[in-house]
Design an enzyme around this catalytic site. Structure first.
Site, PDB file in Angstrom:
ATOM      1  N   HIS A 177       0.818  -1.205   0.000  1.00  0.00           N
ATOM      2  CA  HIS A 177       0.000   0.000   0.000  1.00  0.00           C
ATOM      3  C   HIS A 177       0.856   1.260   0.000  1.00  0.00           C
ATOM      4  O   HIS A 177       0.642   2.182  -0.786  1.00  0.00           O
ATOM      5  CB  HIS A 177      -0.912  -0.022   1.238  1.00  0.00           C
ATOM      6  CG  HIS A 177      -1.617   1.267   1.442  1.00  0.00           C
ATOM      7  ND1 HIS A 177      -1.143   2.243   2.288  1.00  0.00           N
ATOM      8  CD2 HIS A 177      -2.713   1.768   0.868  1.00  0.00           C
ATOM      9  CE1 HIS A 177      -1.941   3.284   2.234  1.00  0.00           C
ATOM     10  NE2 HIS A 177      -2.909   3.012   1.381  1.00  0.00           N
ATOM     11  N   ARG A 275      -8.626   1.532  -7.933  1.00  0.00           N
ATOM     12  CA  ARG A 275      -8.877   0.719  -6.739  1.00  0.00           C
ATOM     13  C   ARG A 275      -9.875   1.456  -5.844  1.00  0.00           C
ATOM     14  O   ARG A 275      -9.613   2.563  -5.407  1.00  0.00           O
ATOM     15  CB  ARG A 275      -7.582   0.497  -5.962  1.00  0.00           C
ATOM     16  CG  ARG A 275      -6.559  -0.379  -6.652  1.00  0.00           C
ATOM     17  CD  ARG A 275      -5.342  -0.546  -5.754  1.00  0.00           C
ATOM     18  NE  ARG A 275      -4.399  -1.538  -6.229  1.00  0.00           N
ATOM     19  CZ  ARG A 275      -3.343  -1.261  -6.989  1.00  0.00           C
ATOM     20  NH1 ARG A 275      -3.103  -0.026  -7.377  1.00  0.00           N
ATOM     21  NH2 ARG A 275      -2.509  -2.229  -7.359  1.00  0.00           N
ATOM     22  N   ARG A 322     -12.616  -0.992  -9.896  1.00  0.00           N
ATOM     23  CA  ARG A 322     -12.657  -2.349  -9.352  1.00  0.00           C
ATOM     24  C   ARG A 322     -13.399  -2.373  -8.027  1.00  0.00           C
ATOM     25  O   ARG A 322     -13.175  -1.497  -7.182  1.00  0.00           O
ATOM     26  CB  ARG A 322     -11.235  -2.852  -9.164  1.00  0.00           C
ATOM     27  CG  ARG A 322     -11.163  -4.295  -8.756  1.00  0.00           C
ATOM     28  CD  ARG A 322      -9.741  -4.721  -8.538  1.00  0.00           C
ATOM     29  NE  ARG A 322      -9.169  -4.098  -7.351  1.00  0.00           N
ATOM     30  CZ  ARG A 322      -7.919  -4.268  -6.971  1.00  0.00           C
ATOM     31  NH1 ARG A 322      -7.101  -4.995  -7.694  1.00  0.00           N
ATOM     32  NH2 ARG A 322      -7.466  -3.702  -5.874  1.00  0.00           N
ATOM     33  N   GLU A 418      -5.964 -13.011 -11.235  1.00  0.00           N
ATOM     34  CA  GLU A 418      -5.001 -12.870 -10.141  1.00  0.00           C
ATOM     35  C   GLU A 418      -4.674 -14.200  -9.471  1.00  0.00           C
ATOM     36  O   GLU A 418      -3.822 -14.245  -8.587  1.00  0.00           O
ATOM     37  CB  GLU A 418      -5.571 -11.921  -9.072  1.00  0.00           C
ATOM     38  CG  GLU A 418      -5.670 -10.498  -9.542  1.00  0.00           C
ATOM     39  CD  GLU A 418      -6.482  -9.651  -8.590  1.00  0.00           C
ATOM     40  OE1 GLU A 418      -5.916  -8.756  -7.964  1.00  0.00           O
ATOM     41  OE2 GLU A 418      -7.705  -9.890  -8.493  1.00  0.00           O
ATOM     42  N   THR A 441      -0.803  -8.865 -11.706  1.00  0.00           N
ATOM     43  CA  THR A 441       0.415  -9.676 -11.531  1.00  0.00           C
ATOM     44  C   THR A 441       0.971  -9.626 -10.110  1.00  0.00           C
ATOM     45  O   THR A 441       1.767 -10.486  -9.747  1.00  0.00           O
ATOM     46  CB  THR A 441       1.508  -9.235 -12.530  1.00  0.00           C
ATOM     47  OG1 THR A 441       1.485  -7.811 -12.613  1.00  0.00           O
ATOM     48  CG2 THR A 441       1.275  -9.833 -13.888  1.00  0.00           C
ATOM     49  N   ASN A 442       0.539  -8.639  -9.317  1.00  0.00           N
ATOM     50  CA  ASN A 442       1.001  -8.624  -7.925  1.00  0.00           C
ATOM     51  C   ASN A 442       0.488  -9.882  -7.222  1.00  0.00           C
ATOM     52  O   ASN A 442       1.224 -10.598  -6.556  1.00  0.00           O
ATOM     53  CB  ASN A 442       0.481  -7.390  -7.175  1.00  0.00           C
ATOM     54  CG  ASN A 442       0.812  -6.106  -7.898  1.00  0.00           C
ATOM     55  OD1 ASN A 442       1.734  -6.074  -8.692  1.00  0.00           O
ATOM     56  ND2 ASN A 442       0.053  -5.052  -7.629  1.00  0.00           N
ATOM     57  N   CYS A 490      -2.637  -4.757 -15.033  1.00  0.00           N
ATOM     58  CA  CYS A 490      -2.648  -3.582 -14.168  1.00  0.00           C
ATOM     59  C   CYS A 490      -1.803  -3.791 -12.918  1.00  0.00           C
ATOM     60  O   CYS A 490      -1.817  -2.988 -12.012  1.00  0.00           O
ATOM     61  CB  CYS A 490      -4.072  -3.185 -13.803  1.00  0.00           C
ATOM     62  SG  CYS A 490      -4.991  -4.484 -12.991  1.00  0.00           S
TER      63      CYS A 490
HETATM   64  C1  PEP Z   1      -2.604  -7.050  -8.600  1.00  0.00           C
HETATM   65  O1  PEP Z   1      -2.844  -7.981  -7.845  1.00  0.00           O
HETATM   66  O2  PEP Z   1      -1.656  -7.057  -9.427  1.00  0.00           O
HETATM   67  C2  PEP Z   1      -3.430  -5.829  -8.563  1.00  0.00           C
HETATM   68  C3  PEP Z   1      -3.298  -4.889  -9.473  1.00  0.00           C
HETATM   69  O3  PEP Z   1      -4.304  -5.696  -7.520  1.00  0.00           O
HETATM   70  P1  PEP Z   1      -3.850  -5.215  -6.044  1.00  0.00           P
HETATM   71  O4  PEP Z   1      -2.415  -4.776  -6.142  1.00  0.00           O
HETATM   72  O5  PEP Z   1      -4.762  -4.131  -5.650  1.00  0.00           O
HETATM   73  O6  PEP Z   1      -4.039  -6.478  -5.257  1.00  0.00           O
HETATM   74 MG    MG Z   2      -4.648  -7.894  -6.673  1.00  0.00          MG
END
Ligand code: PEP
Ligand code: MG
Length: 538
Positions: A177, A275, A322, A418, A441-442, A490
């Protein structure tokens, strides 16, 4: 630099674009270098500054001299257990077994006044007084120009983060974050320092270098003119007046509506990820608590306001908003947070669509906010569902959309990819009638490799370019192209040129990057597209 074959003199020659970002030393060569460094040090009995060369696979030592920047006193504070990328220069423990090379680096930096070191999360340099935030009710101690130091930031800290000159946290990686929000706000930030809250003293004057990932003692250098100061607006202003035209759309990610104008100024083709959780959590209450205290309409109003700010800044460019995806630990410190379940690993827990389907009241409010925006004519707003695993998740969410009056045939909607399951089951998911998918991709990386994205101990194992991750992305794009479903990315990896090259070659429809990376991504996409065209003509 090359040796000119004609004159025998040294000459400069540009490096091919492709080779500029390619690593030049192999793992085996690095091991030989380490071995050389150790031998030279053993020979002279003290750490050495060594010049070397590799010629056709053969390693030469050119020069060696004792490192002059280490003082006797520093030897006692040698850092040992930290990885080379993040040595904690202060307060580390001594481990005689540890590699000398790492010790040398840490000590030299102590000499330079480096107090802590971490992951460079947001660029820029700023100086200010340390404000140590241990409890949320200490947030108003952070005034304009202070350096906010905390274990980890949470969305309810955003107002204080906006006031801060720089942000430093103990925990977190590039996709935490703190990293995401500070980049959006253009505030220099360093995350994953492990020791900042121990080492930095309240009121201490420090300088944070978001590029180098270092915090040093004292204010800016005397000769640093004001003109050198980081200007967040300047940082996104296009370096060239003409935006590179690309067939693949290049969009921008956004979390805080306050950054909408900044994001729109990048010339992005839309918002690839807005987000919603930051809008919700900045209310200071969990959605359930907010609804209990103020009613459903007030909650919907807040969401409509947040999304509308962005939809207006970008209109008619599309804005992909989202639905809520906050892990329970991000809700805990809010009012109503004590009702949140205690989870062993919140990243694997009650978040995303699974929470929304389980607690339909707040989710319905989110959907009603979308309905209001659609009815008000914001036809550039698109709806995206997070953390789905299979067609059943999507089908249940779609039914709730219809329940509140959204027509999935008329509005554009889609899902995040995801989890490996969602990538493997893309055909069934697409059959629900989605218009697009977007690779997060996170999460896709953390769930494919079993590497917690927020755990600084495994940060070097978090590899979005891992063949396992790329294979899931590749097969999903292929299926979606056959089915006429748009594909996007994203996650943080969209800002990496290797990922951009891979995705454009696979035929992705759009790429959504962080504000500070949009212009580079536009150029990279254009370069790859032109190369593909040239290749096909040739
Ligand atoms: C991700 O998971 O790549 C994503 C963009 O969502 P977040 O980072 O909010 O989990
Ligand atoms: Mg995510």
């Amino acid at each position: 630099m090359i040796k000119d074959p004609e004159t025998g003199e040294t000459a400069l020659q540009p490096v091919d674009d492709e080779r500029r970002t390619t690593r030049v030393v192999t793992d085996a060569e690095i091991e030989r270098l380490v071995e050389l460094g150790r031998r030279v040090e053993d020979h002279y009995g003290e750490p050495q500054d060594v010049e070397w060369a590799l010629v056709e696979g053969e390693l030469f030592m050119l020069q060696s001299r004792p490192i002059t920047t280490i003082s006797e006193a520093d030897d006692a504070t040698t850092t040992s257990e930290e990885p080379a990328e993040q040595p904690a220069a202060n307060g580390g423990q001594t481990d005689p077994q540890q590699s000398t090379a790492t010790e040398v680096d840490a000590e030299a930096e102590t000499e330079d006044g480096v107090l802590v070191r971490g992951v460079s999360a947001s660029p820029g340099t700023a100086s200010g007084e340390v404000r140590l935030i241990t409890k949320l009710d200490h947030l108003d101690q952070v005034t304009e120009g202070d350096v906010l130091v905390s274990t980890m930031t949470t969305p309810d800290m955003v107002p204080a983060m906006q006031r801060a000159a720089a942000i430093v946290t103990d925990e977190g990686g590039m996709t935490s974050h703190s990293a995401i929000v500070s980049r959006e706000m253009g505030v220099p930030a360093i995350v994953g320092t492990r020791t900042a809250t121990d080492v930095l003293e309240p009121g201490q004057q420090v300088t944070v270098d978001g590029e180098m990932g270092t915090v040093t003692e004292g204010g800016p250098e005397e000769d640093e003119s004001e003109a050198d100061e980081y200007d967040p607006v300047e940082s996104v202003r296009p370096q060239t007046p003409v935006k590179p035209m690309t067939a693949t759309e290049v969009k921008v990610n956004l979390s805080i509506p306050e950054a909408a104008e900044r994001a729109a100024a990048t010339g992005a083709d839309g918002v690839g990820l807005l987000r919603m959780e930051h809008m919700v959590i900045s209310l200071g209450k969990t959605p359930e608590q907010y609804i209990a205290d103020h009613g459903e309409n007030a909650f919907i109003d807040e969401l409509v306001d947040g999304v509308r700010t962005v939809a207006e800044a970008f209109y008619p460019r599309p804005v992909r908003a989202r639905t809520l995806d906050a892990p329970t630990d991000e809700f805990r410190d809010l009012q109503g947070g004590s009702d949140e379940p205690h989870e062993h690993n919140p990243m694997l827990g009650y978040r995303g669509i699974r929470r929304s389907l389980d607690k339909p009241t707040p989710f319905r409010c989110e959907l009603r906010a979308f309905k209001r925006l659609f009815d008000a004519g914001y036809d550039n707003v698109e709806l995206m569902l997070p953390l789905v695993n299979d067609a059943e998740d999507v089908e249940r969410a779609k039914r709730l959309m219809e329940d509140v009056g959204i027509n999935p045939e008329k509005s554009r909607w889609g899902v995040m990819i995801e989890t490996p399951a969602s990538a493997l089951l893309i055909e069934e998911i697409a059959a629900e009638g989605i218009d697009f998918v977007s690779f997060g991709t996170n999460d896709l990386t953390q769930y494919t490799l079993a590497v917690d994205r927020n755990n600084e101990h495994v940060v070097d194992r978090f590899d979005e370019l891992h063949p396992g991750v790329l294979s899931l992305i590749d097969s999903t794009i292929e299926t979606c192209r056959e089915l006429g479903v748009d594909t996007s990315i994203c996650g943080q990896a969209a800002s990496k040129s290797e990922m951009v090259d891979f995705l454009v070659e696979q035929g992705i429809s759009s790429i959504s990057a962080n504000i500070d990376a949009v212009r580079d991504v536009q150029h990279e996409v254009k370069r790859v597209e032109q190369k593909l065209l040239l290749d096909s003509v040739r």
